[in-house]
Write a protein that holds these residues in place. Sequence first.
Motif, PDB file in Angstrom:
ATOM      1  N   CYS A 138      -8.054 -34.907  16.951  1.00  0.00           N
ATOM      2  CA  CYS A 138      -7.481 -34.231  18.079  1.00  0.00           C
ATOM      3  C   CYS A 138      -6.282 -34.863  18.370  1.00  0.00           C
ATOM      4  O   CYS A 138      -5.322 -34.368  19.166  1.00  0.00           O
ATOM      5  CB  CYS A 138      -8.180 -33.722  18.977  1.00  0.00           C
ATOM      6  SG  CYS A 138      -8.706 -35.153  20.218  1.00  0.00           S
ATOM      7  N   ASN A 183      -6.519 -37.810  20.247  1.00  0.00           N
ATOM      8  CA  ASN A 183      -6.987 -38.665  21.226  1.00  0.00           C
ATOM      9  C   ASN A 183      -7.510 -40.186  20.464  1.00  0.00           C
ATOM     10  O   ASN A 183      -7.922 -39.981  19.413  1.00  0.00           O
ATOM     11  CB  ASN A 183      -8.066 -38.158  22.046  1.00  0.00           C
ATOM     12  CG  ASN A 183      -8.656 -39.158  23.040  1.00  0.00           C
ATOM     13  OD1 ASN A 183      -7.892 -39.788  23.789  1.00  0.00           O
ATOM     14  ND2 ASN A 183     -10.031 -39.133  23.146  1.00  0.00           N
ATOM     15  N   CYS A 233     -12.093 -33.882  23.151  1.00  0.00           N
ATOM     16  CA  CYS A 233     -12.537 -32.641  22.087  1.00  0.00           C
ATOM     17  C   CYS A 233     -13.999 -32.542  21.982  1.00  0.00           C
ATOM     18  O   CYS A 233     -14.382 -31.422  21.487  1.00  0.00           O
ATOM     19  CB  CYS A 233     -11.629 -32.481  20.896  1.00  0.00           C
ATOM     20  SG  CYS A 233     -12.166 -33.757  19.535  1.00  0.00           S
ATOM     21  N   ARG A 248     -15.538 -34.145  19.790  1.00  0.00           N
ATOM     22  CA  ARG A 248     -16.172 -34.375  18.464  1.00  0.00           C
ATOM     23  C   ARG A 248     -16.971 -35.488  18.382  1.00  0.00           C
ATOM     24  O   ARG A 248     -16.529 -36.851  19.005  1.00  0.00           O
ATOM     25  CB  ARG A 248     -14.873 -34.502  17.583  1.00  0.00           C
ATOM     26  CG  ARG A 248     -15.260 -34.774  16.034  1.00  0.00           C
ATOM     27  CD  ARG A 248     -13.796 -34.620  15.370  1.00  0.00           C
ATOM     28  NE  ARG A 248     -13.654 -33.298  14.971  1.00  0.00           N
ATOM     29  CZ  ARG A 248     -12.658 -32.706  15.493  1.00  0.00           C
ATOM     30  NH1 ARG A 248     -11.785 -33.306  16.229  1.00  0.00           N
ATOM     31  NH2 ARG A 248     -12.189 -31.362  15.069  1.00  0.00           N
TER      32      ARG A 248
HETATM   33 ZN   LIG Z   1     -10.920 -35.699  19.790  1.00  0.00          ZN
END
Ligand SMILES: [Zn+2]
Length: 124
Positions: free
Chosen positions: A8, A10, A97, A99
């Motif tokens: 994402c 990050n 996100c 994840r």
């Molecule tokens: Zn992420």
Amino acid sequence: MSKFACTCGNVISDVQCPNEVTGLLLSDKSLEAFSNAMTDTIRDYFQLAFSGQIDTWRDKHFNKAYPNDLSPADMIDDVLSSKLFELTLRVMECDVCGRLWVQEKPDVNFYHGYHPDDAADARR
Ligand SMILES: [Zn+2]
């Protein structure tokens, strides 16, 4: 590991330790193996300590470079920490996100990503 780039965008960081985004995954099978290792390691230490054979225990777990002035608690902690890391997978959670990144195998620097279905409920 200190920083990991999530897909994402990050960057997940474990520079601060402890933190809220990294951890360990231990399967039931690995938990049993670790539990057995704890029992065996501690039992073995005390059996040899009571018979004056601490050096035998030390030689079983460490090489000659290992410091010889550590407390029993520190030595047992070193043995068990090593065993724990042999049995666990590193896990990271992206705090943007949500994840999860799960290490493929112990001692392998490859992670599989798992994204939550309910992305609106990501951690933050
Ligand atoms: Zn992420």
